[in-house]
Design a protein around this motif. Structure first.
Motif, short mmCIF file in Angstrom:
data_model
loop_
_atom_site.label_atom_id
_atom_site.label_comp_id
_atom_site.label_asym_id
_atom_site.label_seq_id
_atom_site.Cartn_x
_atom_site.Cartn_y
_atom_site.Cartn_z
N GLU A 1 21.34 129.98 18.14
CA GLU A 1 20.93 131.09 16.96
C GLU A 1 21.02 131.54 16.73
OE1 GLU A 1 17.29 130.93 13.68
OE2 GLU A 1 16.80 130.82 15.55
N LEU A 2 21.65 132.57 16.67
CA LEU A 2 22.21 133.88 16.17
C LEU A 2 24.03 133.62 16.20
CD1 LEU A 2 22.67 136.66 14.98
CD2 LEU A 2 22.61 137.51 17.57
N THR B 1 25.98 130.86 16.29
CA THR B 1 25.92 129.92 15.00
C THR B 1 26.05 130.32 13.75
OG1 THR B 1 24.86 128.25 15.89
CG2 THR B 1 24.98 127.65 13.69
N VAL B 2 25.19 131.49 13.45
CA VAL B 2 25.26 132.38 12.34
C VAL B 2 26.16 133.16 11.57
CG1 VAL B 2 23.94 133.73 10.59
CG2 VAL B 2 23.12 132.15 11.84
N ARG C 1 27.04 124.97 20.66
CA ARG C 1 25.67 124.08 21.20
C ARG C 1 26.37 123.65 22.78
NH1 ARG C 1 23.77 122.59 16.40
NH2 ARG C 1 25.12 123.03 14.81
N SER D 1 21.49 131.78 2.70
CA SER D 1 20.37 131.37 3.87
C SER D 1 19.79 132.83 4.04
CB SER D 1 21.28 130.26 4.60
OG SER D 1 20.07 130.72 5.93
N LYS E 1 18.58 133.72 7.08
CA LYS E 1 19.61 134.10 8.11
C LYS E 1 20.92 134.87 8.39
CE LYS E 1 17.28 129.37 10.72
NZ LYS E 1 17.55 128.40 11.76
N TYR F 1 20.80 138.25 9.58
CA TYR F 1 21.70 138.14 10.81
C TYR F 1 23.16 139.36 11.21
CZ TYR F 1 17.56 135.06 12.38
OH TYR F 1 16.65 134.82 12.70
N ASP G 1 31.62 126.09 17.09
CA ASP G 1 30.09 125.36 16.42
C ASP G 1 29.94 124.26 18.26
OD1 ASP G 1 27.87 125.73 15.09
OD2 ASP G 1 28.30 123.53 15.09
N ALA H 1 17.67 129.92 23.25
CA ALA H 1 17.90 128.74 22.34
C ALA H 1 18.14 130.56 20.91
CB ALA H 1 16.46 128.43 22.14
N ALA H 2 17.55 131.67 21.12
CA ALA H 2 17.65 132.63 20.49
C ALA H 2 19.14 133.02 20.14
CB ALA H 2 16.62 133.59 20.52
N TYR H 3 19.74 133.27 21.13
CA TYR H 3 21.80 133.59 21.10
C TYR H 3 22.32 132.11 20.55
CZ TYR H 3 24.53 136.22 23.01
OH TYR H 3 26.19 137.16 23.06
#
Length: 417
Positions: free
Chosen positions: A57-58, A60-61, A46, A118, A120, A123, A42, A53-55
């Motif tokens: 976020e993906l 991270t999930v 970060r 969640s 998310k 995804y 993680d 930012a989209a990648y």
């Protein structure tokens, strides 16, 4: 743009484990180890300024998804580590590896991780599998009635069978294991009933730990309805009422369409004449059951299929053999399907018109007797009989269409000789 970025060749590590690190860990030690690996990955995600930012976020999930899978599969991972350390195959390691109990707090990640419930989480490619597996997590805090206590407390079990169960429970090594196998088949409905009660209690506790509402519960509800449809059981008004409580209309719309399709198929099946429901004489003895079943087909080669409506491999094998049955339609071959009362009658009646052949549905007592005689320990089990009724082939589990076809033709040719 996101798709292009995902396929750009940039390697972003997600949470993973090294089996050599896991040997002899307790589940809680393993959990702490996985959490460290998750946090390391993680932090890398970060800190990466090269990705959008989209990648991020993906990723991270997906990192949470990887951690979740590892935490749910702790026993398998620890077994793999044991096998590697001992230089054994998984099969051999499983014979001597002792599973370690989790603490009461091990599964708190179900609520704290913010993954399975969640939005998310969808995804992730394997989200539906995670939902399915989560329902079978066994929480240490959930206490259920043991199968022996459940059977001994039931008025449906005869006094003499209860006595046999008590003897086996109290001293299994001194008892003939075949006795319990017979009782297992005889009281299969009670075994399933006990398992269902335990599963429902556990699933309720898992759901409460995850949280009362959310995408997990919506998908779980939809899966249960879809499972009924797969078993040829149309949805009830109660099912539709439950689906209407889901905020997202997709589930109701999709399952309504699936239900309509099933109802149409059931109506079409009623017109089919390629199947036959057969019954046995009331006075047939247990030791003569099989002969009574196959006797009408003497002079033909017979494929006997022990199956159940709830058995996924049984149904998959039937689909795979359809082209073979069409190819051999002019041959002297009969397909005999034997099920028991553990196949619900309504489901069985709805399914068999789609299965070309001769169909028997036995009572629990008959099923137990015939399974004991032929040592049927699981479904599907297949037998091939020649024209004289002699068994020429047996398989536990589907051996493949080519093998079945070859054995049927072999029996035909040997009969001709």
């Amino acid at each position: 743009g996101l798709n292009t970025e995902m396929n750009s060749g940039l390697e972003i590590p997600l949470c993973s484990v090294e089996l050599k690190d896991l040997y002899d860990m307790t589940p809680d030690q393993y959990k702490a180890y996985c959490m460290r690996k998750y946090e390391e990955a993680d932090n890398v995600i970060r800190a990466n300024k090269k990705i959008s930012a989209a990648y991020a976020e993906l990723l991270t999930v997906l990192n949470k998804d990887a951690l979740y899978g590892l935490l749910c599969g702790y026993d398998y991972q620890l077994l793999q580590a044991y096998a590697q350390q001992k230089g054994l195959s998984l099969r051999d390691a499983g014979k001597e590896y002792l599973s370690k109990k989790t603490s009461d707090g091990y599964f708190d990640f179900l609520s704290k991780l913010d993954y399975i419930n969640s939005p998310k989480s969808v995804y992730c490619f394997n989200y539906s599998g995670m939902v399915r597996n989560t329902a079978y997590i066994h929480l240490p805090s959930v206490k259920t009635v043991g199968i022996f206590d459940y059977l001994l407390d039931s008025s449906k079990v005869s006094p003499e069978d209860k006595e046999a169960m008590k003897k086996y429970r109290d001293n299994p090594s001194s008892q003939d294991a075949s006795i319990m196998r017979v009782l297992r088949d005889k009281y299969d409905n009670l075994f399933q009933e006990c398992g269902k009660v335990a599963l429902e209690a556990n699933q309720k506790a898992v759901g409460e730990l995850i949280g009362g509402k959310g995408i997990y519960h919506d998908v779980q509800t939809a899966m249960q309805c879809a499972s009924k449809l797969e078993d040829f059981m149309p949805l009830s008004e109660d099912d539709f009422a439950t689906l209407r409580t889901i905020e997202n209309p997709y589930f109701l719309n999709q399952l309504t369409a699936m239900n309509t399709e099933l109802l149409q198929k059931i109506e079409e099946n009623k017109k089919k004449r390629s199947f036959m429901v057969r019954t046995l004489p009331e006075d047939v003895k247990d030791d003569a059951l099989f002969e009574a079943i196959v006797d009408p087909f003497k002079g033909k080669v017979v494929l006997v299929d022990f199956w159940a409506t709830w058995c996924g491999p049984c149904k998959m094998a039937m689909k795979m053999m359809k082209p073979m049955k069409e190819e051999l339609i002019d041959k002297d071959i009969v397909y005999v399907f034997i099920a028991g009362e553990n196949s619900p009658e309504t489901t069985w009646n709805n399914m068999i018109p789609d299965i070309h052949g001769e169909h028997y549905r036995l009572t629990n007592v008959q099923w137990a007797a015939i399974c004991d005689k032929f040592e049927v320990r699981g479904v599907p089990t297949y037998l091939v009989l020649d024209r004289a009724g002699k068994q020429t082939y047996r398989s536990v589990g589907f051996p493949g269409t080519d093998t079945v076809k070859g054995e049927l033709l072999k029996a035909l040719n040997s009969s001709a000789d």
